[in-house]
Scaffold this motif. Structure first.
Motif, PDB file in Angstrom:
ATOM      1  N   ALA A 100     -22.972  37.637   3.767  1.00  0.00           N
ATOM      2  CA  ALA A 100     -23.353  35.837   3.377  1.00  0.00           C
ATOM      3  C   ALA A 100     -23.583  35.363   2.591  1.00  0.00           C
ATOM      4  CB  ALA A 100     -24.473  35.771   4.467  1.00  0.00           C
ATOM      5  N   GLY A 101     -23.275  34.428   2.316  1.00  0.00           N
ATOM      6  CA  GLY A 101     -22.893  33.011   1.102  1.00  0.00           C
ATOM      7  C   GLY A 101     -21.396  33.319  -0.056  1.00  0.00           C
ATOM      8  N   THR A 102     -20.535  34.061   0.317  1.00  0.00           N
ATOM      9  CA  THR A 102     -19.595  34.605  -0.961  1.00  0.00           C
ATOM     10  C   THR A 102     -18.727  33.589  -0.059  1.00  0.00           C
ATOM     11  OG1 THR A 102     -18.798  36.096   0.772  1.00  0.00           O
ATOM     12  CG2 THR A 102     -20.436  36.680  -1.493  1.00  0.00           C
ATOM     13  N   GLU A 103     -18.299  32.713  -1.142  1.00  0.00           N
ATOM     14  CA  GLU A 103     -16.606  31.633  -1.043  1.00  0.00           C
ATOM     15  C   GLU A 103     -16.392  31.647  -2.391  1.00  0.00           C
ATOM     16  OE1 GLU A 103     -19.483  28.251   0.291  1.00  0.00           O
ATOM     17  OE2 GLU A 103     -20.489  28.679   1.579  1.00  0.00           O
ATOM     18  N   SER A 104     -15.311  30.846  -1.633  1.00  0.00           N
ATOM     19  CA  SER A 104     -13.875  30.855  -2.936  1.00  0.00           C
ATOM     20  C   SER A 104     -14.330  31.249  -4.183  1.00  0.00           C
ATOM     21  CB  SER A 104     -13.699  29.625  -3.103  1.00  0.00           C
ATOM     22  OG  SER A 104     -12.741  29.610  -1.365  1.00  0.00           O
ATOM     23  N   LEU A 105     -15.115  30.954  -5.142  1.00  0.00           N
ATOM     24  CA  LEU A 105     -15.473  30.726  -6.552  1.00  0.00           C
ATOM     25  C   LEU A 105     -15.955  32.236  -6.450  1.00  0.00           C
ATOM     26  CD1 LEU A 105     -15.632  29.373  -8.961  1.00  0.00           C
ATOM     27  CD2 LEU A 105     -17.704  28.224  -9.216  1.00  0.00           C
ATOM     28  N   ASP A 106     -16.835  33.069  -5.696  1.00  0.00           N
ATOM     29  CA  ASP A 106     -17.527  34.392  -5.726  1.00  0.00           C
ATOM     30  C   ASP A 106     -16.397  35.255  -5.846  1.00  0.00           C
ATOM     31  OD1 ASP A 106     -19.377  35.971  -6.210  1.00  0.00           O
ATOM     32  OD2 ASP A 106     -18.570  36.463  -4.360  1.00  0.00           O
ATOM     33  N   HIS A 107     -14.922  35.213  -5.263  1.00  0.00           N
ATOM     34  CA  HIS A 107     -13.909  36.227  -4.582  1.00  0.00           C
ATOM     35  C   HIS A 107     -13.100  35.497  -5.198  1.00  0.00           C
ATOM     36  CE1 HIS A 107     -15.283  36.299  -0.288  1.00  0.00           C
ATOM     37  NE2 HIS A 107     -15.108  36.350  -0.203  1.00  0.00           N
ATOM     38  N   TYR A 108     -12.469  34.505  -6.363  1.00  0.00           N
ATOM     39  CA  TYR A 108     -12.126  34.304  -7.496  1.00  0.00           C
ATOM     40  C   TYR A 108     -12.379  34.824  -8.367  1.00  0.00           C
ATOM     41  CZ  TYR A 108      -9.874  32.022 -11.624  1.00  0.00           C
ATOM     42  OH  TYR A 108      -9.230  31.595 -12.694  1.00  0.00           O
ATOM     43  N   LEU A 109     -13.573  35.140  -9.065  1.00  0.00           N
ATOM     44  CA  LEU A 109     -14.530  36.099  -9.690  1.00  0.00           C
ATOM     45  C   LEU A 109     -14.089  37.290  -9.746  1.00  0.00           C
ATOM     46  CD1 LEU A 109     -17.358  33.576 -10.553  1.00  0.00           C
ATOM     47  CD2 LEU A 109     -15.027  34.113 -12.047  1.00  0.00           C
ATOM     48  N   THR A 110     -13.442  37.600  -8.395  1.00  0.00           N
ATOM     49  CA  THR A 110     -14.012  39.095  -8.279  1.00  0.00           C
ATOM     50  C   THR A 110     -12.549  39.304  -8.178  1.00  0.00           C
ATOM     51  OG1 THR A 110     -16.249  38.954  -6.700  1.00  0.00           O
ATOM     52  CG2 THR A 110     -14.563  40.874  -5.932  1.00  0.00           C
ATOM     53  N   MET A 111     -11.625  38.592  -8.115  1.00  0.00           N
ATOM     54  CA  MET A 111     -10.329  38.701  -7.715  1.00  0.00           C
ATOM     55  C   MET A 111      -9.904  39.479 -10.093  1.00  0.00           C
ATOM     56  SD  MET A 111      -8.426  36.251  -5.663  1.00  0.00           S
ATOM     57  CE  MET A 111      -9.128  36.423  -3.903  1.00  0.00           C
ATOM     58  N   GLN A 112     -10.972  38.112 -10.676  1.00  0.00           N
ATOM     59  CA  GLN A 112     -10.607  38.530 -12.280  1.00  0.00           C
ATOM     60  C   GLN A 112     -10.700  40.091 -12.294  1.00  0.00           C
ATOM     61  OE1 GLN A 112      -9.412  35.978 -13.545  1.00  0.00           O
ATOM     62  NE2 GLN A 112      -9.226  35.009 -11.891  1.00  0.00           N
ATOM     63  N   ALA A 113     -11.513  40.731 -11.731  1.00  0.00           N
ATOM     64  CA  ALA A 113     -12.534  41.672 -12.357  1.00  0.00           C
ATOM     65  C   ALA A 113     -11.419  43.098 -11.194  1.00  0.00           C
ATOM     66  CB  ALA A 113     -13.662  42.030 -11.649  1.00  0.00           C
ATOM     67  N   MET A 114     -10.236  42.413 -10.405  1.00  0.00           N
ATOM     68  CA  MET A 114      -8.917  43.762 -10.378  1.00  0.00           C
ATOM     69  C   MET A 114      -8.238  43.675 -10.926  1.00  0.00           C
ATOM     70  SD  MET A 114      -9.452  42.908  -5.831  1.00  0.00           S
ATOM     71  CE  MET A 114     -11.598  42.979  -5.017  1.00  0.00           C
ATOM     72  N   GLY A 115      -8.347  43.131 -11.411  1.00  0.00           N
ATOM     73  CA  GLY A 115      -6.655  42.716 -12.631  1.00  0.00           C
ATOM     74  C   GLY A 115      -5.979  42.629 -12.129  1.00  0.00           C
ATOM     75  N   ASP A 116      -4.896  44.292 -12.500  1.00  0.00           N
ATOM     76  CA  ASP A 116      -3.351  43.400 -11.952  1.00  0.00           C
ATOM     77  C   ASP A 116      -2.941  44.567 -10.597  1.00  0.00           C
ATOM     78  OD1 ASP A 116      -3.554  45.826 -13.382  1.00  0.00           O
ATOM     79  OD2 ASP A 116      -1.686  45.236 -14.307  1.00  0.00           O
ATOM     80  N   SER A 117      -4.605  45.147 -10.084  1.00  0.00           N
ATOM     81  CA  SER A 117      -4.539  45.944  -9.311  1.00  0.00           C
ATOM     82  C   SER A 117      -4.700  45.713  -7.934  1.00  0.00           C
ATOM     83  CB  SER A 117      -5.521  46.762  -8.879  1.00  0.00           C
ATOM     84  OG  SER A 117      -6.827  45.737  -8.815  1.00  0.00           O
ATOM     85  N   LEU A 118      -4.596  43.680  -8.244  1.00  0.00           N
ATOM     86  CA  LEU A 118      -3.784  43.145  -5.994  1.00  0.00           C
ATOM     87  C   LEU A 118      -2.535  43.233  -7.134  1.00  0.00           C
ATOM     88  CD1 LEU A 118      -6.474  40.768  -6.014  1.00  0.00           C
ATOM     89  CD2 LEU A 118      -5.784  42.224  -5.244  1.00  0.00           C
ATOM     90  N   ASN A 119      -1.809  43.242  -7.817  1.00  0.00           N
ATOM     91  CA  ASN A 119      -0.422  42.856  -7.050  1.00  0.00           C
ATOM     92  C   ASN A 119       0.075  43.611  -6.534  1.00  0.00           C
ATOM     93  OD1 ASN A 119       1.785  41.376  -9.281  1.00  0.00           O
ATOM     94  ND2 ASN A 119       1.304  42.527 -11.231  1.00  0.00           N
ATOM     95  N   ASN A 120       1.020  42.872  -5.315  1.00  0.00           N
ATOM     96  CA  ASN A 120       2.449  42.454  -4.558  1.00  0.00           C
ATOM     97  C   ASN A 120       1.435  43.496  -3.304  1.00  0.00           C
ATOM     98  OD1 ASN A 120       4.556  42.385  -6.048  1.00  0.00           O
ATOM     99  ND2 ASN A 120       4.493  43.266  -6.906  1.00  0.00           N
ATOM    100  N   LYS A 121       0.263  43.243  -3.476  1.00  0.00           N
ATOM    101  CA  LYS A 121      -0.617  43.907  -1.815  1.00  0.00           C
ATOM    102  C   LYS A 121      -1.097  42.893  -1.152  1.00  0.00           C
ATOM    103  CE  LYS A 121      -4.485  47.073  -1.203  1.00  0.00           C
ATOM    104  NZ  LYS A 121      -4.089  48.463  -1.780  1.00  0.00           N
ATOM    105  N   LYS A 122      -1.223  43.626  -0.040  1.00  0.00           N
ATOM    106  CA  LYS A 122      -1.274  42.493   0.807  1.00  0.00           C
ATOM    107  C   LYS A 122      -2.405  42.384   1.253  1.00  0.00           C
ATOM    108  CE  LYS A 122       2.433  43.784   4.628  1.00  0.00           C
ATOM    109  NZ  LYS A 122       2.852  44.280   5.365  1.00  0.00           N
TER     110      LYS A 122
END
Length: 414
Positions: A100-122
């Motif tokens: 509850a309360g997490t929206e786009s900007l928070d998700h964007y910053l979480t993705m920054q922390a994931m680095g390239d581990s998201l690369n080509n991920k589903k």
């Protein structure tokens, strides 16, 4: 005298040495096993802040598929995506990111922390119409989820375009999330003005990142081993063999049994706790709600741009509203239809996939309460995303990013 001095300061010295050891020696870090990641996939993020190491390890493991969203992810019933995947031994486990309360900007910053581990991920990404209010995510909600470490990862990410960097820096400054740290605040101000960081800022940020990351690795890698207890209890209600008609019939039966104290087909416990005492006040309360003009459209756009940079094969899901509740609160169906058209255009015109469920709110027991999927809704969604999640082919997305969707004009366009 000397002995008294040692007795006085000795415990302090020991405490300091132990503290340094905890935050520097590898033996104190939590070991990230597959079992740890499975527990982390469904752990309550309100109670446990996962470390970035957990996120990166999970994203690199093909078993775990990130499900970004908000409060709908915590609506556990037998038909929740994790319950279905676990019960029927599927080769993927939804890794829930958001509450509850997490929206786009928070998700964007979480993705920054994931680095390239998201690369080509589903990925599956839930979009809620309620995010797109006039002022966007509230200050309280954003700051409750804010991570200085994630903001530093954003600052250090040299792959982000100038317009996006300046926009995100301004948004973080808008919420005052870093005001307690003058140097990071000044660094964000430099970025928002299109200026380079100073040498002192760079060195300070590098040192602070090391400390914060070690802190999170120590504290955020210890995931409780009972995270699945509630879901496992729910799974026991499911038939042994997967069959969508059987599941839908069971969902209907369970939903009818659990919605007996109100006319809106809302789960009894939710109705009693959140609605009943305010029922009269809520009548017509959403008559003037508008999801067409919001800074959230630009926040959502930077998410799309990050996903495109990482070549993420993402399936968006736009969630519906309980139609009986919508009618009672006088939330405009016309406005919801226009929202659907606008958000679908932003998603699909740039090459992303979307399952728009906004018309599904009229189906009985599709929703667990006023705005959250549940029972028959989860079953129906499962039939739609299962083929995507089980397809092991590596599909290279071809996204056509258009920065117009970050503009004030698009944010305010009706």
């Amino acid at each position: 005298m000397k002995r008294k001095l040692i007795m006085a300061i000795g415990p302090v010295i020991v405490a300091v040495v132990l503290l340094i050891a905890v935050f520097t020696l590898p033996m104190f870090e939590g070991k990230i096993t597959h079992e740890t990641l499975k527990n982390a996939a469904v752990v309550s993020q309100v109670k446990v802040k996962r470390s970035d190491s957990i996120y990166r390890a999970a994203m690199k493991d093909p078993q775990f598929i990130p499900f970004f969203g908000s409060s709908e992810l915590q609506r556990y019933d037998p038909f929740h995506p994790d319950a279905l995947a676990d019960k029927y031994k599927r080769d993927y486990t939804p890794f829930l990111i958001g509450h509850a309360g997490t929206e786009s900007l928070d998700h964007y910053l979480t993705m920054q922390a994931m680095g390239d581990s998201l690369n080509n991920k589903k990925m599956v990404f839930f979009v809620s119409p309620q995010w797109f209010v006039k002022k966007g995510v509230s200050k309280g909600a954003f700051n409750a989820n804010f991570s200085t470490l994630h903001a530093i990862d954003f600052i250090n990410n040299s792959g982000i375009g100038e317009t996006e960097r300046r926009y995100v820096a301004k948004r973080i400054l808008h919420y005052g999330s870093t005001k307690a740290d003058t140097i990071i605040t000044n660094a964000l101000e430099n970025i928002s003005n299109g200026e380079e960081l100073t040498t002192i800022q760079k060195k300070y940020i590098a040192a602070k990142r090391t400390i914060l990351e070690k802190n999170k690795d120590v504290l955020g890698s210890h995931i409780p081993d009972n995270s699945w207890d509630l879901l496992n209890k729910q799974e026991k209600k499911l038939p042994e063999t997967y069959n969508t008609q059987s599941l839908d019939s069971l969902a209907l039966k369970i939903a009818e049994k659990n919605t007996t104290n109100n006319e809106f087909r809302i789960k009894n416990s939710f109705y009693t706790k959140h609605v009943e005492q305010n029922l009269e006040r809520l009548n017509g309360s959403q008559k003037h709600f508008n999801y067409l003009q919001s800074p959230e459209y630009a926040d959502f756009q930077v998410v799309l741009q990050e996903l495109a940079r990482q070549n993420v094969d993402v399936q968006f899901v736009v969630t519906p509203v309980n139609s009986k509740w919508r009618e009672y609160t006088q939330l405009s169906q016309e406005m919801l239809d226009e929202f659907s058209t606008k958000i679908d255009h932003q998603i699909t015109s740039q090459g992303f996939k979307v399952i728009d469920l906004t018309k599904k709110g009229t189906e009985p027991y599709y929703m667990q309460d006023t705005i959250h999927l549940g029972w028959r809704g989860w079953v129906d969604l499962d039939t739609k995303i299962k083929p995507f999640l089980e397809d092991k082919k590596t599909n290279t997305p071809h996204y056509k990013i258009d920065s117009y969707f970050m503009s004030k004009e698009w944010q305010q366009k009706k």
